[in-house]
Scaffold this motif. Structure first.
Motif, PDB file in Angstrom:
ATOM      1  N   THR A 162       0.846  -1.188   0.000  1.00  0.00           N
ATOM      2  CA  THR A 162       0.000   0.000   0.000  1.00  0.00           C
ATOM      3  C   THR A 162       0.877   1.233   0.000  1.00  0.00           C
ATOM      4  OG1 THR A 162      -1.881   1.100   1.082  1.00  0.00           O
ATOM      5  CG2 THR A 162      -0.149   0.214   2.511  1.00  0.00           C
ATOM      6  N   ARG A 163       0.313   2.365  -0.421  1.00  0.00           N
ATOM      7  CA  ARG A 163       1.064   3.612  -0.508  1.00  0.00           C
ATOM      8  C   ARG A 163       0.410   4.637   0.393  1.00  0.00           C
ATOM      9  NH1 ARG A 163       0.685   4.493  -5.733  1.00  0.00           N
ATOM     10  NH2 ARG A 163      -0.849   6.153  -5.615  1.00  0.00           N
ATOM     11  N   THR A 164       1.205   5.310   1.231  1.00  0.00           N
ATOM     12  CA  THR A 164       0.684   6.318   2.131  1.00  0.00           C
ATOM     13  C   THR A 164       0.454   7.620   1.379  1.00  0.00           C
ATOM     14  OG1 THR A 164       2.847   7.212   2.775  1.00  0.00           O
ATOM     15  CG2 THR A 164       2.064   5.257   3.959  1.00  0.00           C
ATOM     16  N   SER A 165      -0.146   8.585   2.067  1.00  0.00           N
ATOM     17  CA  SER A 165      -0.398   9.885   1.433  1.00  0.00           C
ATOM     18  C   SER A 165       0.896  10.603   1.084  1.00  0.00           C
ATOM     19  CB  SER A 165      -1.243  10.769   2.361  1.00  0.00           C
ATOM     20  OG  SER A 165      -0.594  10.942   3.613  1.00  0.00           O
ATOM     21  N   GLY A 166       2.001  10.230   1.750  1.00  0.00           N
ATOM     22  CA  GLY A 166       3.302  10.808   1.440  1.00  0.00           C
ATOM     23  C   GLY A 166       4.097   9.990   0.449  1.00  0.00           C
ATOM     24  N   ASN A 167       3.413   9.058  -0.245  1.00  0.00           N
ATOM     25  CA  ASN A 167       4.027   8.189  -1.262  1.00  0.00           C
ATOM     26  C   ASN A 167       5.071   7.245  -0.682  1.00  0.00           C
ATOM     27  OD1 ASN A 167       2.505   9.023  -3.493  1.00  0.00           O
ATOM     28  ND2 ASN A 167       3.832  10.800  -3.823  1.00  0.00           N
ATOM     29  N   GLN A 168       4.950   6.906   0.614  1.00  0.00           N
ATOM     30  CA  GLN A 168       5.795   5.886   1.216  1.00  0.00           C
ATOM     31  C   GLN A 168       5.154   4.524   0.981  1.00  0.00           C
ATOM     32  OE1 GLN A 168       8.955   5.941   3.333  1.00  0.00           O
ATOM     33  NE2 GLN A 168       8.604   3.994   2.311  1.00  0.00           N
ATOM     34  N   LEU A 169       5.937   3.567   0.510  1.00  0.00           N
ATOM     35  CA  LEU A 169       5.426   2.232   0.208  1.00  0.00           C
ATOM     36  C   LEU A 169       5.604   1.320   1.417  1.00  0.00           C
ATOM     37  CD1 LEU A 169       6.846   1.857  -3.406  1.00  0.00           C
ATOM     38  CD2 LEU A 169       4.458   2.226  -2.779  1.00  0.00           C
ATOM     39  N   ILE A 170       4.506   0.665   1.821  1.00  0.00           N
ATOM     40  CA  ILE A 170       4.516  -0.284   2.928  1.00  0.00           C
ATOM     41  C   ILE A 170       4.085  -1.636   2.373  1.00  0.00           C
ATOM     42  CG2 ILE A 170       3.707  -0.804   5.256  1.00  0.00           C
ATOM     43  CD1 ILE A 170       5.167   1.845   5.094  1.00  0.00           C
ATOM     44  N   ALA A 171       4.917  -2.652   2.551  1.00  0.00           N
ATOM     45  CA  ALA A 171       4.625  -3.986   2.030  1.00  0.00           C
ATOM     46  C   ALA A 171       4.338  -4.946   3.172  1.00  0.00           C
ATOM     47  CB  ALA A 171       5.799  -4.503   1.196  1.00  0.00           C
ATOM     48  N   GLY A 172       3.427  -5.890   2.925  1.00  0.00           N
ATOM     49  CA  GLY A 172       3.154  -6.954   3.868  1.00  0.00           C
ATOM     50  C   GLY A 172       3.927  -8.195   3.495  1.00  0.00           C
ATOM     51  N   GLY A 173       4.706  -8.721   4.435  1.00  0.00           N
ATOM     52  CA  GLY A 173       5.530  -9.895   4.173  1.00  0.00           C
ATOM     53  C   GLY A 173       4.787 -11.188   4.434  1.00  0.00           C
ATOM     54  N   ILE A 174       5.460 -12.304   4.181  1.00  0.00           N
ATOM     55  CA  ILE A 174       4.811 -13.611   4.283  1.00  0.00           C
ATOM     56  C   ILE A 174       4.632 -14.056   5.728  1.00  0.00           C
ATOM     57  CG2 ILE A 174       5.614 -14.343   2.025  1.00  0.00           C
ATOM     58  CD1 ILE A 174       7.827 -15.911   3.404  1.00  0.00           C
ATOM     59  N   ASN A 175       5.374 -13.485   6.663  1.00  0.00           N
ATOM     60  CA  ASN A 175       5.280 -13.888   8.067  1.00  0.00           C
ATOM     61  C   ASN A 175       4.512 -12.876   8.911  1.00  0.00           C
ATOM     62  OD1 ASN A 175       6.873 -16.253   7.665  1.00  0.00           O
ATOM     63  ND2 ASN A 175       8.715 -14.981   7.680  1.00  0.00           N
ATOM     64  N   GLY A 176       3.738 -12.012   8.251  1.00  0.00           N
ATOM     65  CA  GLY A 176       2.943 -11.038   8.982  1.00  0.00           C
ATOM     66  C   GLY A 176       3.667  -9.745   9.291  1.00  0.00           C
ATOM     67  N   GLN A 177       4.930  -9.598   8.881  1.00  0.00           N
ATOM     68  CA  GLN A 177       5.665  -8.385   9.165  1.00  0.00           C
ATOM     69  C   GLN A 177       5.378  -7.310   8.116  1.00  0.00           C
ATOM     70  OE1 GLN A 177       6.969 -11.010   7.731  1.00  0.00           O
ATOM     71  NE2 GLN A 177       8.859 -10.596   6.591  1.00  0.00           N
ATOM     72  N   LEU A 178       5.594  -6.066   8.488  1.00  0.00           N
ATOM     73  CA  LEU A 178       5.484  -4.941   7.570  1.00  0.00           C
ATOM     74  C   LEU A 178       6.871  -4.458   7.205  1.00  0.00           C
ATOM     75  CD1 LEU A 178       2.559  -2.863   9.144  1.00  0.00           C
ATOM     76  CD2 LEU A 178       2.466  -4.414   7.190  1.00  0.00           C
ATOM     77  N   MET A 179       7.051  -4.101   5.927  1.00  0.00           N
ATOM     78  CA  MET A 179       8.345  -3.647   5.441  1.00  0.00           C
ATOM     79  C   MET A 179       8.191  -2.275   4.797  1.00  0.00           C
ATOM     80  SD  MET A 179       9.668  -7.191   3.647  1.00  0.00           S
ATOM     81  CE  MET A 179       8.131  -7.421   2.740  1.00  0.00           C
ATOM     82  N   ILE A 180       9.069  -1.345   5.163  1.00  0.00           N
ATOM     83  CA  ILE A 180       9.112  -0.038   4.510  1.00  0.00           C
ATOM     84  C   ILE A 180      10.049  -0.153   3.315  1.00  0.00           C
ATOM     85  CG2 ILE A 180       9.663   2.406   4.769  1.00  0.00           C
ATOM     86  CD1 ILE A 180       9.196   2.105   7.749  1.00  0.00           C
ATOM     87  N   LEU A 181       9.533   0.112   2.133  1.00  0.00           N
ATOM     88  CA  LEU A 181      10.321  -0.035   0.920  1.00  0.00           C
ATOM     89  C   LEU A 181      11.030   1.263   0.564  1.00  0.00           C
ATOM     90  CD1 LEU A 181       7.794  -2.049  -1.291  1.00  0.00           C
ATOM     91  CD2 LEU A 181       9.391  -2.889   0.436  1.00  0.00           C
ATOM     92  N   ASN A 182      12.123   1.132  -0.184  1.00  0.00           N
ATOM     93  CA  ASN A 182      12.863   2.281  -0.735  1.00  0.00           C
ATOM     94  C   ASN A 182      13.402   3.195   0.358  1.00  0.00           C
ATOM     95  OD1 ASN A 182      11.992   1.193  -3.123  1.00  0.00           O
ATOM     96  ND2 ASN A 182      10.534   2.814  -3.586  1.00  0.00           N
ATOM     97  N   GLN A 183      13.876   2.613   1.436  1.00  0.00           N
ATOM     98  CA  GLN A 183      14.439   3.416   2.526  1.00  0.00           C
ATOM     99  C   GLN A 183      15.774   2.826   2.947  1.00  0.00           C
ATOM    100  OE1 GLN A 183      11.919   5.014   5.782  1.00  0.00           O
ATOM    101  NE2 GLN A 183      13.219   3.832   7.160  1.00  0.00           N
ATOM    102  N   GLY A 184      16.822   3.647   2.941  1.00  0.00           N
ATOM    103  CA  GLY A 184      18.137   3.179   3.332  1.00  0.00           C
ATOM    104  C   GLY A 184      18.906   2.558   2.185  1.00  0.00           C
ATOM    105  N   GLY A 185      20.099   2.051   2.497  1.00  0.00           N
ATOM    106  CA  GLY A 185      20.976   1.491   1.475  1.00  0.00           C
ATOM    107  C   GLY A 185      21.222   0.009   1.612  1.00  0.00           C
ATOM    108  N   ASP A 186      20.421  -0.673   2.467  1.00  0.00           N
ATOM    109  CA  ASP A 186      20.558  -2.118   2.593  1.00  0.00           C
ATOM    110  C   ASP A 186      19.173  -2.719   2.784  1.00  0.00           C
ATOM    111  OD1 ASP A 186      19.851  -1.986   5.426  1.00  0.00           O
ATOM    112  OD2 ASP A 186      21.872  -1.221   5.741  1.00  0.00           O
TER     113      ASP A 186
END
Length: 225
Positions: A141-165
């Motif tokens: 899903t995409r927030t109003s600030g265009n931040q992408l949040i992904a749902g993983g296979i184990n129920g965790q949430l991942m912030i995409l396109n942030q940081g260098g690793d």
């Protein structure tokens, strides 16, 4: 279902039905396109266009320049064979897609098994393709600030396109060119130098040259500061 150009597009597995109208009293079928959509989660809006995963690969719904007709443009022809190698047509029904507005790209995730773990990336500003792998998602899903949040296979949430690793793990990226034909195969030829253009720092590069369709391999590490 998706909307664009004043149309409402209703996708089925085998065809796309386009409705036009302003309210419930005058809405009517405008076009029927003989190509459907493999997954409801593969449909994304990009500007005034609609992108989706058709049975032939990623496609976009475009309007003719005169504004009176709608057509399907199958932008995914270059990548479709690799997508078919990754997942069966049933697997395409599990596709998850999202629009990365900041990076100007759309990503379709297909399962190499049961969970979408192969991302096919369409960089629409330059009309080119690349591929993500090594992690799995169920939804984005995409927030109003265009931040992408992904749902993983184990129920965790991942912030995409942030940081260098990747959550502390180094990201491995590679680029493979096509074979270059240097002319007559019986001639001895040399390649005096190769140029590499990058826009990052603090990374380790490895250049591998493969000759004669794999008969000779030469590899060098390059430190770029």
């Amino acid at each position: 279902v998706a909307g664009s150009y004043g149309y409402v597009a209703v996708y089925t597995q085998k065809r796309t039905i386009l409705y036009q109208g302003t309210n419930s009293t005058n809405i009517a079928v405008s076009h029927v396109l003989e190509m459907g959509c493999t997954s409801a989660d593969s449909i994304v809006n990009v500007g005034d266009d609609i992108l989706f995963l058709s049975p032939y690969g990623p496609s976009t719904l475009k309007r003719y320049i005169n504004g009176t007709q709608l057509i399907n443009d199958m932008i995914g022809f270059p990548i479709a064979p690799l997508m078919h190698d990754t997942a069966s047509q049933d697997g395409w029904g599990k596709c998850v897609a999202y629009h990365d507005i900041v990076s100007r790209r759309v990503i379709w995730w297909l399962p190499e098994g049961d969970v979408p773990n192969q991302g096919f990336v369409y960089q629409y500003d330059v009309k080119s393709w690349t591929r993500f792998n090594g992690w799995s998602i169920n939804c984005v899903t995409r927030t109003s600030g265009n931040q992408l949040i992904a749902g993983g296979i184990n129920g965790q949430l991942m912030i995409l396109n942030q940081g260098g690793d990747d959550n502390g793990v180094s990201i491995f990226a590679y680029y493979i060119t096509a074979w270059f034909d240097k002319g007559e195969p019986e001639r001895n030829m040399t390649c005096p130098f190769m140029e590499i253009w990058v826009r990052v720092s603090g990374v380790k590069l490895t250049l591998t040259s493969i000759w004669d369709y794999g008969d000779a391999v030469d590899s060098h590490d390059i430190i770029y500061n």
